[in-house]
Design a protein around this motif. Sequence first.
Motif, PDB file in Angstrom:
ATOM      1  N   ASN A 171      -8.904  -5.811  -5.815  1.00 17.82           N
ATOM      2  CA  ASN A 171      -8.043  -6.848  -6.087  1.00 17.82           C
ATOM      3  C   ASN A 171      -6.745  -6.474  -6.791  1.00 17.82           C
ATOM      4  O   ASN A 171      -5.993  -7.311  -6.989  1.00 17.82           O
ATOM      5  N   THR A 172      -6.566  -5.325  -7.194  1.00 14.76           N
ATOM      6  CA  THR A 172      -5.343  -4.971  -7.469  1.00 14.76           C
ATOM      7  C   THR A 172      -4.200  -4.813  -6.735  1.00 14.76           C
ATOM      8  O   THR A 172      -4.494  -4.336  -5.416  1.00 14.76           O
ATOM      9  N   ARG A 173      -2.858  -5.346  -7.121  1.00 14.33           N
ATOM     10  CA  ARG A 173      -2.023  -5.312  -5.875  1.00 14.33           C
ATOM     11  C   ARG A 173      -0.602  -4.589  -6.528  1.00 14.33           C
ATOM     12  O   ARG A 173      -0.069  -4.965  -7.637  1.00 14.33           O
ATOM     13  N   LEU A 174      -0.260  -3.689  -5.788  1.00 15.84           N
ATOM     14  CA  LEU A 174       0.881  -2.803  -6.443  1.00 15.84           C
ATOM     15  C   LEU A 174       1.782  -2.426  -5.085  1.00 15.84           C
ATOM     16  O   LEU A 174       1.727  -2.387  -4.046  1.00 15.84           O
ATOM     17  N   PRO A 175       3.215  -2.566  -5.431  1.00 16.23           N
ATOM     18  CA  PRO A 175       4.130  -2.483  -4.540  1.00 16.23           C
ATOM     19  C   PRO A 175       3.921  -1.154  -3.705  1.00 16.23           C
ATOM     20  O   PRO A 175       4.104  -0.155  -4.328  1.00 16.23           O
ATOM     21  N   VAL A 176       4.439  -1.551  -2.309  1.00 13.87           N
ATOM     22  CA  VAL A 176       4.194  -0.207  -1.508  1.00 13.87           C
ATOM     23  C   VAL A 176       5.686   0.312  -1.431  1.00 13.87           C
ATOM     24  O   VAL A 176       6.750  -0.397  -1.096  1.00 13.87           O
ATOM     25  N   VAL A 177       5.789   1.736  -1.555  1.00 12.61           N
ATOM     26  CA  VAL A 177       7.265   2.508  -1.749  1.00 12.61           C
ATOM     27  C   VAL A 177       7.343   3.176  -0.363  1.00 12.61           C
ATOM     28  O   VAL A 177       8.476   2.988   0.452  1.00 12.61           O
ATOM     29  N   ALA A 178       6.207   3.872   0.151  1.00 13.85           N
ATOM     30  CA  ALA A 178       6.234   4.657   1.302  1.00 13.85           C
ATOM     31  C   ALA A 178       4.881   4.745   1.857  1.00 13.85           C
ATOM     32  O   ALA A 178       3.864   4.688   1.023  1.00 13.85           O
ATOM     33  N   GLN A 179       4.531   5.277   3.243  1.00 14.13           N
ATOM     34  CA  GLN A 179       3.317   5.517   3.642  1.00 14.13           C
ATOM     35  C   GLN A 179       3.684   6.805   4.674  1.00 14.13           C
ATOM     36  O   GLN A 179       4.487   6.718   5.223  1.00 14.13           O
ATOM     37  N   THR A 180       2.600   7.628   4.385  1.00 14.60           N
ATOM     38  CA  THR A 180       2.610   8.855   5.382  1.00 14.60           C
ATOM     39  C   THR A 180       1.090   9.211   5.527  1.00 14.60           C
ATOM     40  O   THR A 180       0.449   9.597   4.547  1.00 14.60           O
ATOM     41  N   GLY A 181       0.889   9.219   6.816  1.00 13.57           N
ATOM     42  CA  GLY A 181      -0.561   9.704   7.259  1.00 13.57           C
ATOM     43  C   GLY A 181      -1.383   8.731   6.538  1.00 13.57           C
ATOM     44  O   GLY A 181      -1.285   7.425   6.667  1.00 13.57           O
ATOM     45  N   GLU A 182      -2.593   9.388   5.657  1.00 10.59           N
ATOM     46  CA  GLU A 182      -3.615   8.439   5.184  1.00 10.59           C
ATOM     47  C   GLU A 182      -3.201   8.166   3.822  1.00 10.59           C
ATOM     48  O   GLU A 182      -4.126   7.721   3.112  1.00 10.59           O
ATOM     49  N   MET A 183      -2.316   8.479   3.415  1.00 13.35           N
ATOM     50  CA  MET A 183      -1.649   8.209   2.069  1.00 13.35           C
ATOM     51  C   MET A 183      -0.407   7.355   1.886  1.00 13.35           C
ATOM     52  O   MET A 183       0.099   7.160   2.699  1.00 13.35           O
ATOM     53  N   ILE A 184      -0.434   6.503   0.747  1.00 13.82           N
ATOM     54  CA  ILE A 184       0.292   5.331   0.446  1.00 13.82           C
ATOM     55  C   ILE A 184       0.913   5.797  -1.041  1.00 13.82           C
ATOM     56  O   ILE A 184       0.320   6.164  -1.819  1.00 13.82           O
ATOM     57  N   LEU A 185       2.387   5.483  -1.017  1.00 14.36           N
ATOM     58  CA  LEU A 185       2.926   5.706  -2.309  1.00 14.36           C
ATOM     59  C   LEU A 185       3.198   4.350  -2.809  1.00 14.36           C
ATOM     60  O   LEU A 185       3.946   3.581  -2.099  1.00 14.36           O
ATOM     61  N   VAL A 186       2.692   4.012  -4.022  1.00 11.02           N
ATOM     62  CA  VAL A 186       2.811   2.688  -4.623  1.00 11.02           C
ATOM     63  C   VAL A 186       3.718   2.940  -5.961  1.00 11.02           C
ATOM     64  O   VAL A 186       3.646   3.861  -6.690  1.00 11.02           O
ATOM     65  N   ALA A 187       4.227   1.896  -6.464  1.00 15.58           N
ATOM     66  CA  ALA A 187       4.936   1.923  -7.726  1.00 15.58           C
ATOM     67  C   ALA A 187       3.832   1.238  -8.697  1.00 15.58           C
ATOM     68  O   ALA A 187       3.040   0.495  -8.533  1.00 15.58           O
ATOM     69  N   THR A 188       4.071   1.989  -9.873  1.00 14.28           N
ATOM     70  CA  THR A 188       3.260   1.345 -11.195  1.00 14.28           C
ATOM     71  C   THR A 188       4.077   0.882 -11.988  1.00 14.28           C
ATOM     72  O   THR A 188       5.162   0.781 -12.167  1.00 14.28           O
ATOM     73  N   PRO A 189       3.547   0.167 -13.078  1.00 15.21           N
ATOM     74  CA  PRO A 189       4.133  -0.776 -13.998  1.00 15.21           C
ATOM     75  C   PRO A 189       5.052   0.208 -15.015  1.00 15.21           C
ATOM     76  O   PRO A 189       5.975  -0.188 -15.588  1.00 15.21           O
ATOM     77  N   SER A 190       4.591   1.868 -15.388  1.00  8.24           N
ATOM     78  CA  SER A 190       5.472   2.252 -16.371  1.00  8.24           C
ATOM     79  C   SER A 190       5.211   3.738 -15.975  1.00  8.24           C
ATOM     80  O   SER A 190       5.909   4.636 -16.699  1.00  8.24           O
ATOM     81  N   ASP A 191       4.577   4.281 -15.075  1.00  6.86           N
ATOM     82  CA  ASP A 191       4.402   5.591 -14.785  1.00  6.86           C
ATOM     83  C   ASP A 191       5.125   6.152 -13.504  1.00  6.86           C
ATOM     84  O   ASP A 191       4.489   6.886 -12.578  1.00  6.86           O
ATOM     85  N   GLY A 192       5.924   5.514 -12.994  1.00  7.12           N
ATOM     86  CA  GLY A 192       6.570   5.903 -11.683  1.00  7.12           C
ATOM     87  C   GLY A 192       5.660   5.698 -10.387  1.00  7.12           C
ATOM     88  O   GLY A 192       5.264   4.277 -10.400  1.00  7.12           O
ATOM     89  N   MET A 193       5.613   6.391  -9.789  1.00  9.05           N
ATOM     90  CA  MET A 193       5.125   6.306  -8.204  1.00  9.05           C
ATOM     91  C   MET A 193       3.899   7.124  -8.159  1.00  9.05           C
ATOM     92  O   MET A 193       3.681   8.114  -8.413  1.00  9.05           O
ATOM     93  N   LYS A 194       2.727   6.629  -7.659  1.00 11.58           N
ATOM     94  CA  LYS A 194       1.679   7.430  -7.430  1.00 11.58           C
ATOM     95  C   LYS A 194       1.010   7.134  -5.838  1.00 11.58           C
ATOM     96  O   LYS A 194       1.335   6.130  -5.180  1.00 11.58           O
ATOM     97  N   TRP A 195       0.019   8.173  -5.513  1.00 15.32           N
ATOM     98  CA  TRP A 195      -0.485   8.253  -4.264  1.00 15.32           C
ATOM     99  C   TRP A 195      -2.118   7.496  -4.244  1.00 15.32           C
ATOM    100  O   TRP A 195      -2.697   7.603  -5.233  1.00 15.32           O
ATOM    101  N   MET A 196      -2.178   6.883  -3.052  1.00 19.90           N
ATOM    102  CA  MET A 196      -3.646   6.371  -2.996  1.00 19.90           C
ATOM    103  C   MET A 196      -3.932   6.493  -1.686  1.00 19.90           C
ATOM    104  O   MET A 196      -3.102   6.705  -0.736  1.00 19.90           O
ATOM    105  N   ASN A 197      -5.439   6.310  -1.284  1.00 22.38           N
ATOM    106  CA  ASN A 197      -5.819   6.453   0.017  1.00 22.38           C
ATOM    107  C   ASN A 197      -5.513   5.051   0.694  1.00 22.38           C
ATOM    108  O   ASN A 197      -5.916   4.014   0.571  1.00 22.38           O
ATOM    109  N   SER A 198      -5.050   5.249   1.997  1.00 21.77           N
ATOM    110  CA  SER A 198      -5.083   3.978   2.841  1.00 21.77           C
ATOM    111  C   SER A 198      -6.337   3.254   3.042  1.00 21.77           C
ATOM    112  O   SER A 198      -6.113   2.066   3.168  1.00 21.77           O
ATOM    113  N   GLU A 199      -7.339   3.988   2.953  1.00 24.79           N
ATOM    114  CA  GLU A 199      -8.689   3.238   3.366  1.00 24.79           C
ATOM    115  C   GLU A 199      -9.136   2.389   2.345  1.00 24.79           C
ATOM    116  O   GLU A 199     -10.187   1.781   2.676  1.00 24.79           O
ATOM    117  N   ASP A 200      -8.541   2.375   1.107  1.00 20.68           N
ATOM    118  CA  ASP A 200      -8.765   1.769   0.058  1.00 20.68           C
ATOM    119  C   ASP A 200      -8.167   0.488  -0.150  1.00 20.68           C
ATOM    120  O   ASP A 200      -8.482  -0.315  -0.992  1.00 20.68           O
TER     121      ASP A 200
END
Length: 330
Positions: A163-192
């Motif tokens: 139920n965590t919700r993070l802004p999406v910055v970009a998506q490539t293949g099976e990975m999504i780039l999201v923004a975090t509150p204080s640590d820039g952008m991070k990657w996560m699996n699209s299947e999650d």
Amino acid sequence: MKKYWLIALVMLLSIAFGSTVHADDKEMYVDVSVATLWSEPDQARELDAPSLGNPVDMWGWTESMTVDEKRWLVGELQTQALYGQKVTVLEEEGDWVKVAVDGQPTPKNELGYPAWMPKKQLSDEKLYSVLKERRPFALVTAPTADLYDHRNKKKEFKEISFNTRLPVVAQTGEMILVATPSDGMKWMNSEDVSIYKDKEDIPAPDGEDLEETAKQFLGLPYLWAGASGFGFDCSGFTHTIHKAHGITIPRDSSVQAENGTPVAKEDLQKGDLLFFAYDEGEGSVHHVGMYIGNGEMIHAPNSASTVEVIDVFESDYYSSEFSGARRYID
């Protein structure tokens, strides 16, 4: 990899220069996987330290406690807030702040559920707040999910909750780039995750959907005030299951029992909430579970148990304290 950071940087700058941020804003964002909120500041024990820092170690905290140590938390904790979730600061006292958690309705405060948390677990990054308002969001649908520093997933950054919700910055293949509150952008699996333009785009669920989501957490240990994939209390469980499907219901069982649509026992359907009260169902509400058909209920019972399914009306205890049902889905 560089091109994604360039795209993200351009996007961030364009949004930033087109936005206005007021210096007196008191809205901030949770900067840890799960923030655990207390009834009063400075009440925590030494053994609660893993939940008080930045970062937190939720599994290290919950799995280290005995049943009696978990029971001590009853009344000491109020609720939890998830990574990136908005809160409104109400008071400050030393290293602690009293906040109202956005999206957790309660009669206690119209801004959200009020309680205390360590100040170090909050961020006021303005670019994140703008992205939160302007970008589609990734909604975590797995019980927990990992964030990574790099797209190759060689270095894990943080484990975050359902139920965590993070802004999406970009998506490539099976990975999504999201923004975090204080640590820039991070990657996560699209299947999650599921990605939505806004919360109104979350599909309306039926009872089967709620049941399927709830059953992901079978066997998860109970945590008083828990509202995350690291542990739930009874009303945190029903609140969060509905919230992940785009339905906001009150945070506490006593208030959940006063809203929604009343349902007679003989008309129960999957997804209906069942309430239990003292004095053989005539007193104050103390527990809630979710009906899943065939006389069964899924719920988070108490500090000595885990999320489970029971034959609710075959149980002497629960059948004698049943006080009514409410429906929050169409």
